[in-house]
Scaffold this motif. Sequence first.
Motif, mmCIF file in Angstrom:
data_model
loop_
_atom_site.group_PDB
_atom_site.id
_atom_site.type_symbol
_atom_site.label_atom_id
_atom_site.label_comp_id
_atom_site.label_asym_id
_atom_site.label_seq_id
_atom_site.Cartn_x
_atom_site.Cartn_y
_atom_site.Cartn_z
ATOM 1 N N VAL A 1 -2.985 -2.658 6.361
ATOM 2 C CA VAL A 1 -3.783 -3.498 5.468
ATOM 3 C C VAL A 1 -4.612 -2.583 4.580
ATOM 4 C CG1 VAL A 1 -5.642 -5.213 5.315
ATOM 5 C CG2 VAL A 1 -3.930 -5.390 7.121
ATOM 6 N N SER A 2 -4.650 -2.883 3.295
ATOM 7 C CA SER A 2 -5.456 -2.108 2.365
ATOM 8 C C SER A 2 -6.415 -3.039 1.645
ATOM 9 C CB SER A 2 -4.569 -1.396 1.331
ATOM 10 O OG SER A 2 -5.373 -0.760 0.353
ATOM 11 N N LEU A 3 -7.691 -2.729 1.725
ATOM 12 C CA LEU A 3 -8.696 -3.539 1.031
ATOM 13 C C LEU A 3 -9.177 -2.869 -0.249
ATOM 14 C CD1 LEU A 3 -10.870 -4.705 4.073
ATOM 15 C CD2 LEU A 3 -8.944 -5.863 2.999
ATOM 16 N N TRP A 4 -8.759 -1.637 -0.496
ATOM 17 C CA TRP A 4 -9.235 -0.893 -1.663
ATOM 18 C C TRP A 4 -8.047 -0.292 -2.400
ATOM 19 C CZ3 TRP A 4 -14.166 -2.002 -2.186
ATOM 20 C CH2 TRP A 4 -14.916 -2.285 -1.046
ATOM 21 N N SER A 5 -7.170 -1.131 -2.881
ATOM 22 C CA SER A 5 -5.949 -0.657 -3.533
ATOM 23 C C SER A 5 -6.090 -0.715 -5.048
ATOM 24 C CB SER A 5 -4.752 -1.511 -3.103
ATOM 25 O OG SER A 5 -4.599 -1.485 -1.703
ATOM 26 N N ASP A 6 -5.686 0.343 -5.712
ATOM 27 C CA ASP A 6 -5.788 0.376 -7.164
ATOM 28 C C ASP A 6 -4.617 -0.346 -7.813
ATOM 29 O OD1 ASP A 6 -3.718 2.725 -8.224
ATOM 30 O OD2 ASP A 6 -4.438 3.016 -6.175
ATOM 31 N N GLU A 7 -4.849 -0.905 -8.972
ATOM 32 C CA GLU A 7 -3.854 -1.731 -9.655
ATOM 33 C C GLU A 7 -2.603 -0.943 -10.030
ATOM 34 O OE1 GLU A 7 -3.801 -5.188 -13.095
ATOM 35 O OE2 GLU A 7 -5.356 -3.646 -13.136
ATOM 36 N N ASP A 8 -2.777 0.291 -10.498
ATOM 37 C CA ASP A 8 -1.619 1.106 -10.890
ATOM 38 C C ASP A 8 -0.729 1.410 -9.695
ATOM 39 O OD1 ASP A 8 -2.079 1.484 -13.724
ATOM 40 O OD2 ASP A 8 -3.800 2.706 -13.160
ATOM 41 N N GLY A 9 -1.361 1.725 -8.547
ATOM 42 C CA GLY A 9 -0.580 2.026 -7.359
ATOM 43 C C GLY A 9 0.193 0.822 -6.859
ATOM 44 N N VAL A 10 -0.461 -0.342 -6.857
ATOM 45 C CA VAL A 10 0.211 -1.568 -6.426
ATOM 46 C C VAL A 10 1.386 -1.886 -7.346
ATOM 47 C CG1 VAL A 10 -0.044 -4.068 -6.194
ATOM 48 C CG2 VAL A 10 -1.815 -2.546 -5.300
ATOM 49 N N LYS A 11 1.178 -1.740 -8.642
ATOM 50 C CA LYS A 11 2.239 -2.034 -9.610
ATOM 51 C C LYS A 11 3.451 -1.124 -9.386
ATOM 52 C CE LYS A 11 3.173 -2.215 -14.584
ATOM 53 N NZ LYS A 11 2.601 -1.982 -15.946
ATOM 54 N N PHE A 12 3.195 0.174 -9.151
ATOM 55 C CA PHE A 12 4.284 1.134 -8.942
ATOM 56 C C PHE A 12 5.070 0.785 -7.684
ATOM 57 C CE2 PHE A 12 6.071 5.040 -7.218
ATOM 58 C CZ PHE A 12 6.706 5.596 -8.333
ATOM 59 N N LEU A 13 4.367 0.527 -6.600
ATOM 60 C CA LEU A 13 5.031 0.203 -5.337
ATOM 61 C C LEU A 13 5.803 -1.108 -5.440
ATOM 62 C CD1 LEU A 13 2.184 1.146 -2.835
ATOM 63 C CD2 LEU A 13 4.276 2.446 -3.276
ATOM 64 N N LYS A 14 5.240 -2.059 -6.145
ATOM 65 C CA LYS A 14 5.902 -3.351 -6.299
ATOM 66 C C LYS A 14 7.177 -3.218 -7.117
ATOM 67 C CE LYS A 14 4.819 -8.167 -7.445
ATOM 68 N NZ LYS A 14 3.760 -9.079 -7.973
ATOM 69 N N GLU A 15 7.112 -2.433 -8.192
ATOM 70 C CA GLU A 15 8.285 -2.239 -9.048
ATOM 71 C C GLU A 15 9.426 -1.573 -8.298
ATOM 72 O OE1 GLU A 15 6.778 -0.025 -12.325
ATOM 73 O OE2 GLU A 15 6.106 -1.810 -13.447
ATOM 74 N N HIS A 16 9.114 -0.773 -7.295
ATOM 75 C CA HIS A 16 10.137 -0.078 -6.523
ATOM 76 C C HIS A 16 10.517 -0.833 -5.246
ATOM 77 C CE1 HIS A 16 8.960 3.155 -9.242
ATOM 78 N NE2 HIS A 16 10.068 3.772 -8.924
ATOM 79 N N GLY A 17 10.094 -2.084 -5.147
ATOM 80 C CA GLY A 17 10.518 -2.926 -4.037
ATOM 81 C C GLY A 17 9.927 -2.579 -2.695
ATOM 82 N N VAL A 18 8.828 -1.851 -2.669
ATOM 83 C CA VAL A 18 8.249 -1.403 -1.408
ATOM 84 C C VAL A 18 7.318 -2.444 -0.795
ATOM 85 C CG1 VAL A 18 6.816 0.402 -0.353
ATOM 86 C CG2 VAL A 18 8.454 0.998 -2.119
ATOM 87 N N LEU A 19 6.837 -3.382 -1.588
ATOM 88 C CA LEU A 19 5.838 -4.326 -1.097
ATOM 89 C C LEU A 19 6.422 -5.672 -0.677
ATOM 90 C CD1 LEU A 19 2.825 -3.644 -3.489
ATOM 91 C CD2 LEU A 19 3.314 -2.690 -1.243
ATOM 92 N N GLU A 20 7.704 -5.716 -0.419
ATOM 93 C CA GLU A 20 8.277 -6.939 0.131
ATOM 94 C C GLU A 20 7.689 -7.168 1.522
ATOM 95 O OE1 GLU A 20 12.484 -6.814 0.118
ATOM 96 O OE2 GLU A 20 12.654 -6.408 -2.041
ATOM 97 N N GLY A 21 7.191 -8.379 1.781
ATOM 98 C CA GLY A 21 6.516 -8.656 3.032
ATOM 99 C C GLY A 21 5.018 -8.520 2.936
ATOM 100 N N TYR A 22 4.522 -8.058 1.784
ATOM 101 C CA TYR A 22 3.084 -7.935 1.584
ATOM 102 C C TYR A 22 2.551 -9.115 0.782
ATOM 103 C CZ TYR A 22 2.732 -3.094 3.180
ATOM 104 O OH TYR A 22 2.722 -1.963 3.939
ATOM 105 N N GLU A 23 1.346 -9.473 1.062
ATOM 106 C CA GLU A 23 0.611 -10.442 0.252
ATOM 107 C C GLU A 23 -0.368 -9.673 -0.611
ATOM 108 O OE1 GLU A 23 -2.919 -12.957 1.651
ATOM 109 O OE2 GLU A 23 -1.224 -14.334 1.833
ATOM 110 N N ILE A 24 -0.300 -9.872 -1.909
ATOM 111 C CA ILE A 24 -1.172 -9.154 -2.838
ATOM 112 C C ILE A 24 -2.220 -10.118 -3.364
ATOM 113 C CG2 ILE A 24 -1.288 -7.813 -4.964
ATOM 114 C CD1 ILE A 24 1.672 -7.115 -4.524
ATOM 115 N N GLU A 25 -3.461 -9.760 -3.195
ATOM 116 C CA GLU A 25 -4.562 -10.666 -3.545
ATOM 117 C C GLU A 25 -5.650 -9.904 -4.299
ATOM 118 O OE1 GLU A 25 -8.093 -13.011 -1.116
ATOM 119 O OE2 GLU A 25 -6.204 -12.528 -0.109
#
Length: 328
Positions: free
Chosen positions: A143-167
């Motif tokens: 669980v990450s409570l302090w995630s930066d927008e650029d990092g989340v976008k990069f991981l999401k684009e590469h399909g790594v965040l399947e199974g994650y809820e982004i809020e």
Amino acid sequence: QALQIRFQNKNPYYSLYDDEEIGVCYAKSLNGDEFPIPQSLHPCDSLNDIRFVPFDDEAVAKYFDYFQMRPNKSADTVPLDCAAYSDTIQSEVALVDGRCLLMIDNSDESPTGCIPFCSESELLYYFRLQEQYYNEVLHIPFVSLWSDEDGVKFLKEHGVLEGYEIEENTEIFDYLYSGESLRTLSGRNLHKKRNLIRQFERNYDGLWEYRTLSHENGEEIISFLESWHKARKTMDTNTSLVSKDLSNSDTLAIDIHGVESILKNRALSEKIRIGGIYINNKMAAFSIGGYNPAEKMAVISFEKALPEITGLYQIINREFLRHEFPFA
């Protein structure tokens, strides 16, 4: 802007060194080359090599370099803030392979983390490694409570965040301004700030000055923080002039401890900027900030001014940027 991401599956995501998955663990670098397998990590002992230690002075100094290795516009995970509040949030860091820094927050019932601080080309690998550490060593979902927008976008684009809820966590949003607009205060949107500064300059013409400060001014800054708190307590809490700074005793104690930690760290003090406004040769406001050269962005972590003086917050903000961050 900070994002909150949560891992939904409580079972291990997958084995990091599974032959079928190893291809997605090693990210492609920007020029298309494969990211080489780190020699210091091996399938049998990689997780045992990860050691989280308190956020000491050495880790703070290294954090500056690792934070800037990939796009990151976060204000909450900048080295200055993490150093100031590391005791409060009980954060620890782990240096992996000499090329990535992981951070863990132990302040809640269950540890949380951040997106790894490393180069973008290596981010997928270290994110998966971090995932596995949480699953197989801590036996909890990542669980990450302090995630930066650029990092989340990069991981999401590469399909790594399947199974994650982004809020999005709107409670910790920060203001983002153009540095030039705050230095010049031009434009209709900033006319209120201009008017407050003009009022201050009329009232204190010839009586005030800006000074660049350092860790050597530490005792003076801490003493000012204490007197600021006393003055703030006597103010009418309904005033619109300092509504941004309604701090209670607990918050002040955290701020004082954070500022003291920063000023005592010589390595850190060389990487930050401190400035103050003096009226009749006495400190009336101060500001502490750091610079993110990768984003050409200044992050102001501490800004305090005597609440009874109209326009003082606006003056310290403008002068601090003009003198310490003329390029941001």
